[in-house]
Write a protein that holds these residues in place. Structure first.
Motif, mmCIF file in Angstrom:
data_model
loop_
_atom_site.group_PDB
_atom_site.id
_atom_site.type_symbol
_atom_site.label_atom_id
_atom_site.label_comp_id
_atom_site.label_asym_id
_atom_site.label_seq_id
_atom_site.Cartn_x
_atom_site.Cartn_y
_atom_site.Cartn_z
ATOM 1 N N TYR A 1 3.538 0.450 2.786
ATOM 2 C CA TYR A 1 3.201 -0.471 3.860
ATOM 3 C C TYR A 1 3.061 -1.868 3.256
ATOM 4 C CZ TYR A 1 2.033 3.980 5.977
ATOM 5 O OH TYR A 1 2.080 5.273 6.433
ATOM 6 N N LYS A 2 3.417 -2.885 4.026
ATOM 7 C CA LYS A 2 3.373 -4.261 3.530
ATOM 8 C C LYS A 2 2.502 -5.116 4.446
ATOM 9 C CE LYS A 2 6.515 -8.080 2.369
ATOM 10 N NZ LYS A 2 7.951 -8.470 2.294
ATOM 11 N N SER A 3 1.705 -5.966 3.822
ATOM 12 C CA SER A 3 0.904 -6.952 4.548
ATOM 13 C C SER A 3 1.290 -8.333 4.042
ATOM 14 C CB SER A 3 -0.592 -6.726 4.312
ATOM 15 O OG SER A 3 -1.343 -7.788 4.887
ATOM 16 N N ASN A 4 1.643 -9.217 4.950
ATOM 17 C CA ASN A 4 1.971 -10.590 4.543
ATOM 18 C C ASN A 4 0.912 -11.581 5.022
ATOM 19 O OD1 ASN A 4 2.520 -10.785 7.255
ATOM 20 N ND2 ASN A 4 4.725 -10.961 7.016
ATOM 21 N N GLY B 1 -2.636 -11.330 3.912
ATOM 22 C CA GLY B 1 -3.872 -11.104 3.160
ATOM 23 C C GLY B 1 -4.562 -9.786 3.432
ATOM 24 N N GLY B 2 -3.812 -8.799 3.939
ATOM 25 C CA GLY B 2 -4.394 -7.487 4.194
ATOM 26 C C GLY B 2 -5.030 -7.345 5.570
ATOM 27 N N LYS B 3 -4.865 -8.342 6.427
ATOM 28 C CA LYS B 3 -5.447 -8.261 7.772
ATOM 29 C C LYS B 3 -4.712 -7.249 8.641
ATOM 30 C CE LYS B 3 -7.119 -13.003 7.565
ATOM 31 N NZ LYS B 3 -6.692 -13.279 6.222
ATOM 32 N N SER B 4 -3.400 -7.112 8.451
ATOM 33 C CA SER B 4 -2.611 -6.126 9.197
ATOM 34 C C SER B 4 -1.464 -5.655 8.311
ATOM 35 C CB SER B 4 -2.084 -6.718 10.506
ATOM 36 O OG SER B 4 -1.187 -7.782 10.239
ATOM 37 N N TRP B 5 -0.846 -4.547 8.714
ATOM 38 C CA TRP B 5 0.201 -3.902 7.928
ATOM 39 C C TRP B 5 1.390 -3.557 8.817
ATOM 40 C CZ3 TRP B 5 -0.672 -3.451 2.722
ATOM 41 C CH2 TRP B 5 -1.983 -3.678 2.301
ATOM 42 N N ASP B 6 2.580 -3.506 8.208
ATOM 43 C CA ASP B 6 3.751 -3.056 8.959
ATOM 44 C C ASP B 6 3.717 -1.535 9.099
ATOM 45 O OD1 ASP B 6 4.722 -1.950 6.553
ATOM 46 O OD2 ASP B 6 6.266 -3.471 6.285
ATOM 47 N N ASN B 7 4.751 -0.957 9.682
ATOM 48 C CA ASN B 7 4.795 0.490 9.915
ATOM 49 C C ASN B 7 5.158 1.305 8.688
ATOM 50 O OD1 ASN B 7 4.048 0.339 12.626
ATOM 51 N ND2 ASN B 7 6.140 -0.135 13.226
ATOM 52 N N TYR C 1 0.867 -1.171 0.000
ATOM 53 C CA TYR C 1 0.000 0.000 0.000
ATOM 54 C C TYR C 1 0.906 1.224 0.000
ATOM 55 C CZ TYR C 1 -4.157 2.679 1.685
ATOM 56 O OH TYR C 1 -5.208 3.540 1.838
ATOM 57 N N ASN C 2 0.936 1.942 -1.113
ATOM 58 C CA ASN C 2 1.771 3.140 -1.282
ATOM 59 C C ASN C 2 0.893 4.346 -0.964
ATOM 60 O OD1 ASN C 2 3.194 5.374 -2.381
ATOM 61 N ND2 ASN C 2 4.074 4.123 -4.007
ATOM 62 N N ALA C 3 1.347 5.191 -0.023
ATOM 63 C CA ALA C 3 0.539 6.338 0.376
ATOM 64 C C ALA C 3 1.396 7.590 0.522
ATOM 65 C CB ALA C 3 -0.180 6.063 1.695
ATOM 66 N N LEU C 4 0.821 8.704 0.129
ATOM 67 C CA LEU C 4 1.419 10.018 0.311
ATOM 68 C C LEU C 4 1.110 10.475 1.734
ATOM 69 C CD1 LEU C 4 2.680 12.628 -0.913
ATOM 70 C CD2 LEU C 4 0.347 13.264 -1.565
ATOM 71 N N ASN C 5 2.149 10.886 2.459
ATOM 72 C CA ASN C 5 1.972 11.292 3.859
ATOM 73 C C ASN C 5 2.077 12.789 4.047
ATOM 74 O OD1 ASN C 5 3.427 8.521 5.720
ATOM 75 N ND2 ASN C 5 1.945 8.535 4.104
ATOM 76 N N SER C 6 1.795 13.562 3.041
ATOM 77 C CA SER C 6 1.978 15.012 3.077
ATOM 78 C C SER C 6 1.149 15.672 4.167
ATOM 79 C CB SER C 6 1.586 15.605 1.726
ATOM 80 O OG SER C 6 1.688 16.991 1.749
ATOM 81 N N THR D 1 14.609 -4.112 -4.461
ATOM 82 C CA THR D 1 14.966 -5.415 -5.029
ATOM 83 C C THR D 1 14.941 -6.503 -3.960
ATOM 84 O OG1 THR D 1 17.327 -4.981 -4.707
ATOM 85 C CG2 THR D 1 16.374 -4.392 -6.859
ATOM 86 N N ASP D 2 14.436 -6.157 -2.758
ATOM 87 C CA ASP D 2 14.396 -7.137 -1.663
ATOM 88 C C ASP D 2 12.994 -7.234 -1.049
ATOM 89 O OD1 ASP D 2 14.261 -4.731 -0.280
ATOM 90 O OD2 ASP D 2 16.117 -5.040 0.842
ATOM 91 N N ASN D 3 11.995 -7.262 -1.892
ATOM 92 C CA ASN D 3 10.598 -7.435 -1.477
ATOM 93 C C ASN D 3 10.104 -6.349 -0.524
ATOM 94 O OD1 ASN D 3 11.813 -10.476 -1.748
ATOM 95 N ND2 ASN D 3 9.840 -10.217 -2.748
ATOM 96 N N GLY D 4 10.553 -5.117 -0.739
ATOM 97 C CA GLY D 4 10.048 -3.987 0.022
ATOM 98 C C GLY D 4 10.712 -3.769 1.366
ATOM 99 N N ASN D 5 11.814 -4.440 1.630
ATOM 100 C CA ASN D 5 12.517 -4.227 2.903
ATOM 101 C C ASN D 5 13.355 -2.956 2.884
ATOM 102 O OD1 ASN D 5 11.591 -6.571 4.311
ATOM 103 N ND2 ASN D 5 12.851 -7.767 2.920
ATOM 104 N N SER D 6 13.786 -2.532 1.699
ATOM 105 C CA SER D 6 14.532 -1.281 1.546
ATOM 106 C C SER D 6 14.307 -0.757 0.135
ATOM 107 C CB SER D 6 16.033 -1.498 1.804
ATOM 108 O OG SER D 6 16.583 -2.364 0.834
ATOM 109 N N TYR D 7 14.591 0.544 -0.044
ATOM 110 C CA TYR D 7 14.420 1.187 -1.347
ATOM 111 C C TYR D 7 15.696 1.939 -1.688
ATOM 112 C CZ TYR D 7 9.630 -0.230 -1.183
ATOM 113 O OH TYR D 7 8.500 -1.005 -1.149
ATOM 114 N N GLU D 8 16.052 1.930 -2.966
ATOM 115 C CA GLU D 8 17.275 2.572 -3.432
ATOM 116 C C GLU D 8 17.127 4.090 -3.440
ATOM 117 O OE1 GLU D 8 17.925 0.786 -7.255
ATOM 118 O OE2 GLU D 8 18.531 -1.128 -6.361
#
Length: 181
Positions: free
Chosen positions: A74-77, A79-85, A58-63, A130-137
């Motif tokens: 945010y990532k849910s592993n 089925g969308g029941k909960s999300w990381d920070n 879930y990509n969101a603008l936090n402006s 390139t690591d399943n959303g754990n970090s971004y370049e």
């Protein structure tokens, strides 16, 4: 599994938006609406996608002001029941993302772009994970500088970023055959 997202307004007189979401585990026959991903935090312009491992993003603008454009994914592993920070990815207005599900060497890569004039990391306005959303370049620029870009991954893992020209109404499309590696 199905997950949907929206701008959550708590009442019709408020412009304060939160990251609303719902999920269904029975193909959309019934839905659970848990509230917002980060209650009390401004989140807008949701863009959702999934990978072939069943994770949702879930990509969101936090402006919080006209000069502030951070984006988080945010990532849910489950089925969308909960999300990381969420993870800060840079950001700007009109953000979009796509995930490589081509089965090639870029499988699972997450690509995100936004409009250059509001970029938090100008002159760049594109990032990838390139690591399943754990970090971004770190952010980079894209030729043609497509404004309000939409991203798509082709069958062979090629990445397309299309949008309006920042200077004319012409449509610009940038293609990368090596973003996957």
């Amino acid at each position: 599994e199905i997950v949907i997202g929206w701008r959550q307004f708590d009442n019709v007189k408020s412009n304060f938006r939160q990251a609303g979401w719902a999920y269904s585990s029975d193909g959309g026959q019934t839905w659970i609406f848990p509230g917002s991903i980060r209650p009390g935090h401004f989140n807008s312009d949701p863009v959702l996608d999934y990978d072939n491992e069943g994770n949702f993003y879930y990509n969101a603008l936090n402006s919080t002001s006209i000069d502030d454009w951070p984006c988080y994914i945010y990532k849910s592993n489950n089925g969308g029941k909960s999300w990381d920070n969420g993870i800060y990815i840079g950001g700007g207005d009109k953000q979009w993302m796509t995930i490589d599900r081509s089965g090639g060497i870029g499988e699972g890569n997450i690509y995100s772009a936004w409009s250059l004039p509001t970029s938090e990391c100008a002159p760049g306005f594109f990032t990838r994970s390139t690591d399943n959303g754990n970090s971004y370049e770190d952010c980079i620029s894209i030729p043609q500088e497509p404004y309000s870009a939409t991203l798509a991954v082709g069958n062979d893992g090629e990445l397309y970023v299309g949008g309006r020209s920042p200077f004319t109404e012409a449509v610009k499309v940038a293609k990368s055959t090596d973003a996957q590696d």
